[in-house]
Design a protein around this motif. Sequence first.
Motif, PDB file in Angstrom:
ATOM      1  N   ALA A 218       0.806  -1.022  -0.263  1.00 24.86           N
ATOM      2  CA  ALA A 218      -0.356  -0.270  -0.308  1.00 24.86           C
ATOM      3  C   ALA A 218       1.002   1.095  -0.091  1.00 24.86           C
ATOM      4  O   ALA A 218       1.967   1.919   0.790  1.00 24.86           O
ATOM      5  CB  ALA A 218      -0.631  -0.348   1.064  1.00 24.86           C
TER       6      ALA A 218
ATOM      7  N   HIS B  76       5.324   5.486  11.037  1.00 29.11           N
ATOM      8  CA  HIS B  76       5.911   3.928  12.218  1.00 29.11           C
ATOM      9  C   HIS B  76       6.741   4.413  13.208  1.00 29.11           C
ATOM     10  O   HIS B  76       6.543   3.700  13.496  1.00 29.11           O
ATOM     11  CB  HIS B  76       6.023   2.916  10.495  1.00 29.11           C
TER      12      HIS B  76
ATOM     13  N   PHE C 280      -3.073  -2.135   9.815  1.00 27.19           N
ATOM     14  CA  PHE C 280      -2.025  -1.565   9.281  1.00 27.19           C
ATOM     15  C   PHE C 280      -1.227  -3.208  10.032  1.00 27.19           C
ATOM     16  O   PHE C 280      -1.296  -2.762  11.225  1.00 27.19           O
ATOM     17  CB  PHE C 280      -1.359  -0.857   9.526  1.00 27.19           C
TER      18      PHE C 280
ATOM     19  N   TYR D  68      -5.667   1.856  19.352  1.00 31.50           N
ATOM     20  CA  TYR D  68      -5.121   2.288  17.702  1.00 31.50           C
ATOM     21  C   TYR D  68      -6.205   2.216  17.189  1.00 31.50           C
ATOM     22  O   TYR D  68      -6.860   1.237  16.549  1.00 31.50           O
ATOM     23  CB  TYR D  68      -4.177   1.247  18.077  1.00 31.50           C
TER      24      TYR D  68
HETATM   25  C1  LIG Z   1      -2.457   2.967   8.806  1.00 26.03           C
HETATM   26  C2  LIG Z   1      -0.707   3.282   8.353  1.00 26.03           C
HETATM   27  N1  LIG Z   1      -0.030   3.911   9.275  1.00 26.03           N
HETATM   28  C3  LIG Z   1       1.334   3.810   8.962  1.00 26.03           C
HETATM   29  C4  LIG Z   1       1.880   3.739   8.042  1.00 26.03           C
HETATM   30  C5  LIG Z   1       3.058   3.304   7.940  1.00 26.03           C
HETATM   31  O1  LIG Z   1       3.173   4.783   7.498  1.00 26.03           O
HETATM   32  P1  LIG Z   1       5.269   5.655   7.173  1.00 26.03           P
HETATM   33  O2  LIG Z   1       5.773   5.232   5.977  1.00 26.03           O
HETATM   34  O3  LIG Z   1       5.212   6.626   6.813  1.00 26.03           O
HETATM   35  O4  LIG Z   1       6.333   4.823   9.010  1.00 26.03           O
HETATM   36  C6  LIG Z   1       1.284   3.064   6.851  1.00 26.03           C
HETATM   37  C7  LIG Z   1       1.967   2.642   6.117  1.00 26.03           C
HETATM   38  O5  LIG Z   1       1.234   1.377   6.039  1.00 26.03           O
HETATM   39  C8  LIG Z   1       0.247   2.631   6.968  1.00 26.03           C
HETATM   40  O6  LIG Z   1      -0.837   2.470   6.715  1.00 26.03           O
END
Ligand SMILES: Cc1ncc(COP(=O)(O)O)c(C=O)c1O
Length: 501
Positions: A137, A201, A225, A267
């Motif tokens: 995604a 993340h 996620f 969450y």
């Molecule tokens: C809901 C959600 N939160 C966080 C993330 C992670 O994002 P980032 O790449 O900014 O760490 C994703 C990545 O798929 C996600 O779908």
Amino acid sequence: LEDPIRETGPRLAELLKDAVRGDGPLYRLVAHALKQAIDRGEIALGTVLPPERALARSLAVSRATVVAAYDRLKAEGWLESRQGSGTWVRHPDDTSAGGVDAVSTSRLFLANDGRGAPADPTADVSSDSDVIELSVAAVTGTSVIGDAVESLTRSEIDALTAHHGYVPQGLRALRQRVAEHYAAAGLATQADQVIITTGAHQALSLVARQVLHPGDSVLVESPTFPGALDVFRRFGARPIPLPVDEHGARTDIVAELVDRASPAMIYVAPHFHNPTGAVMPLERRHELGTIAAQSDTPVVEDLALADVILEPIDLPPPIAAVCPEATIHTIGSTAKLFWAGLRIGWLRTPEPWATRMLATKTVADLGSPLLSQLIAVRLLDRMSDVQQWRRAQLRPRRDQMCSLLTELLPDWTFRCPAGGLSLWVTLPRGNAEEFADVALRHGVAIVPGPALSVDEGNRRSLRLVYAHSETDIEEGIRRLATAWEAYISTTASRSSARLLV
Ligand SMILES: Cc1ncc(COP(=O)(O)O)c(C=O)c1O
């Protein structure tokens, strides 16, 4: 293991007795039921399970069934045994034995296995396989990132690099942009409440590190996620599933779940939930925030996909704005609208938490890369243009995927989301994990529901990402249709064989 709790055969059999009446191989049912009982807290970590023979006798199943169930859970890291000490319950991620992380085990990064020879800087990230990945995604960054980099001037870079470069909180200019972005969405924010992180993340990890202790429960949307599940498990917490419908998390049962599990944290992803694309309506935000405030349970609202808007829609304000009396940590990212490769996200935290969170961020890595942050400032300045451009790119892809599915796989069900990057599809029958294997053999990678779920649930659902090229979507869905035909013909012949004997 000093003075561990010892589970008896009859009591454990009482907990598992309904499970062994389900469909499928008995050992899998026993293993699954055990895992669920651990997840619900009915069997505590460290508990010594009864010997296989004793549980088999109490459950009235063969010893081989219990041996196979225990073996499966040992392989997944839920149980451990040692000669003379019996078999006890552990958390799969609380030692280095691990190996069950959702992100690394769920075909999410099929091509990125690091096997390429990196003489060419892109060699280790481009796939040489002809598998079409409808699994990740994420969006490509061309041409937004190139434009943003080109717009940087030498004097801006010199001004930045005149500093020594350790800025744990992140560039003020970027924190200011993030604060303005939330203020425009109805969430008044000071730049000092914002910490720039290495992706959303890391923002999630920072909160988890502050809030979670081994053995804590976390209420988590299921599906969700998968990286969030990984983070919570890594901190020794036990995810408790919070079901999701077309309006996001089922807030009508949150109060009961909070009462029962006393989670250390909740969450949710209320804007374009990954994977369903659901948007949580205002009333639910209110309900969730009120329960969080009354029970003093912190909430992480993940807005990583909030800016990928494909239809005109009145997005409700973030939950932190709806319920300012609750402790709500809001996380966001540049990954889904602009490009994940920047690795720039953020945490917007209530004022009293800002100092502690900053200390945690400092210990984590002394700060996120500043050149990426400089680019992110440019991107946020151009946010509405990029949103328009991204919408023009993604909407036709989403529509193409929806119409191909309707045409070629008419008995699959899904909703066409107003934003986000994926469709959440339910199969009319069968098992999504088995089907994902068949699909991979037909050259398409997809993520089955259990990889995105707390309790290996959602077995008949899967996620399809539409952020890929039109050619990949066309070919990918055609391959899926062929794979589905092959899959149902084998399952049909297996079940008719069963009927004959
Ligand atoms: C809901 C959600 N939160 C966080 C993330 C992670 O994002 P980032 O790449 O900014 O760490 C994703 C990545 O798929 C996600 O779908």
